[in-house]
Design an enzyme around this catalytic site. Sequence first.
Site, PDB file in Angstrom:
ATOM      1  N   GLY A  67      -3.329  11.870   3.354  1.00  0.00           N
ATOM      2  CA  GLY A  67      -2.654  11.261   2.220  1.00  0.00           C
ATOM      3  C   GLY A  67      -2.651  12.178   1.012  1.00  0.00           C
ATOM      4  O   GLY A  67      -3.032  13.338   1.086  1.00  0.00           O
TER       5      GLY A  67
ATOM      6  N   SER B 127      -3.265   6.482   3.799  1.00  0.00           N
ATOM      7  CA  SER B 127      -2.522   6.331   2.548  1.00  0.00           C
ATOM      8  C   SER B 127      -1.076   6.815   2.731  1.00  0.00           C
ATOM      9  O   SER B 127      -0.373   6.335   3.620  1.00  0.00           O
ATOM     10  CB  SER B 127      -3.252   7.078   1.432  1.00  0.00           C
TER      11      SER B 127
ATOM     12  N   ASP C 216      -8.378  -2.911  -2.236  1.00  0.00           N
ATOM     13  CA  ASP C 216      -7.527  -1.736  -2.459  1.00  0.00           C
ATOM     14  C   ASP C 216      -6.471  -2.062  -3.506  1.00  0.00           C
ATOM     15  O   ASP C 216      -5.607  -2.908  -3.289  1.00  0.00           O
ATOM     16  CB  ASP C 216      -6.859  -1.327  -1.140  1.00  0.00           C
TER      17      ASP C 216
ATOM     18  N   HIS D 232      -9.485   1.706  -1.923  1.00  0.00           N
ATOM     19  CA  HIS D 232      -8.637   2.698  -1.272  1.00  0.00           C
ATOM     20  C   HIS D 232      -9.447   3.889  -0.764  1.00  0.00           C
ATOM     21  O   HIS D 232      -9.089   4.491   0.261  1.00  0.00           O
ATOM     22  CB  HIS D 232      -7.568   3.171  -2.265  1.00  0.00           C
TER      23      HIS D 232
END
Length: 434
Positions: A170, A242, A343, A375
């Site tokens: 991510g 992500s 998150d 997250h």
Amino acid sequence: MASSLAFQSDRPRASSLPPPSSSSSLGGYDPATPLGAGASVSGRGAGGYGSAGSARRRAAVKAGSRRFGREQSLGRDIGHAAAETYLITRLTFTLLRYLGVGYRWITKLLALGLYAMLLMPGFLQVAYYYFFSSQVRRSIVYGDQPRNRLDLHLPKNMDGPKPVVAFVTGGAWIIGYKAWGALLGKQLAERDIIVACIDYRNFPQGTISDMVDDASEGISFVCNVIAEYGGDPDRIYLMGQSAGAHVAACALVDQAIKESRGESISWSLSQIKAYFGLSGGYNLFSLVDHFHNRGLYRSIFLSIMEGEKSFKRFSPEVRVQDPSIRNAASLLPPILLFHGTGDYSIPSDASKNFAATLQSLGAKAELVLFDGKTHTDLFLQDPLRGGEDELFDHLVALIHADDPEAQAQDAMAPPRSRLVPELLLWLAHRISPF
């Protein structure tokens, strides 16, 4: 909390790939044999050229060659570390240039700096492993575009074909980088699993279609070449985190559509045993306002995603519902989505809705939620904590589901090492800007 999965797929496997060779080509990425190693001095005449003298000279030549080889290797490692540091710094300034320096981003950057400092004890240990471990093969070229590189994290024990995780990192589509997967690669390699961390062009070097194309080409490389590195081409898992989870899911859906239409392909979904999506977003229509409010402004997001007209194409949750390609969903491998309920960067509803959509279309999809996890908890803080980790244990159990010997080794494996003190992890959780 984590529901059990039966991903022992009965789908046909691609049989065109070459079986792993007994003579691994790993040595092709090791430094060349040092100059002079094994050289001999002919033994004739007096003055030290007899057997004793030649033996001493051979020993001296070999010792000097080993020192020269070590110096060359260290120089390469330091040079590579400097190049990686420069790239990371440049990516950071690129991010700043596009996000601006308003109050919101000043506070986020301050929080990010403090967050990184708190976790620095772990980051330094992972960086040392990444740059200096012989188990890491860095920057293997998989395509002809900029940043078409991947890192391989290899187990110490390469006595047979190993399962493989192709991982797409991510980074908000702007600062993604293959080295971000080093911690995951290190810990999975300790369980005899190969990890291929796929790099790809980020914005503004590329837009979303470039990212998806790069990821697909990286997956193709893994599917077709991993046997040469000791990987099992019949046990490949695709994973993204992500923004990387979004990019990987787009590549997966694109591939399903191509196969449903009979188009030419360089890799097959039948080679992917399962897809793991970690903290990903799969519907751009429902995320654009959320990202804007979080600081990834609409204008930047639209530039990354090639305008709102492209939202459908790059929203896997929406695209699989298109009546003209609904049969593509049946070709998808089993999909497992992980998400923390705490998150705030990408709400867990993103994974909930994607899983529900896939299930409504008859695809194999499951959702695992982690109560209160943010997250970064699942991807950073929890792995840095060491010991038991529900997400990590779930992944390993799934990957080794068909391998009783590996399961027995997992049961005997020592706990993972703690890399960061608990107080620093608690503080990092509290001030994380993600």
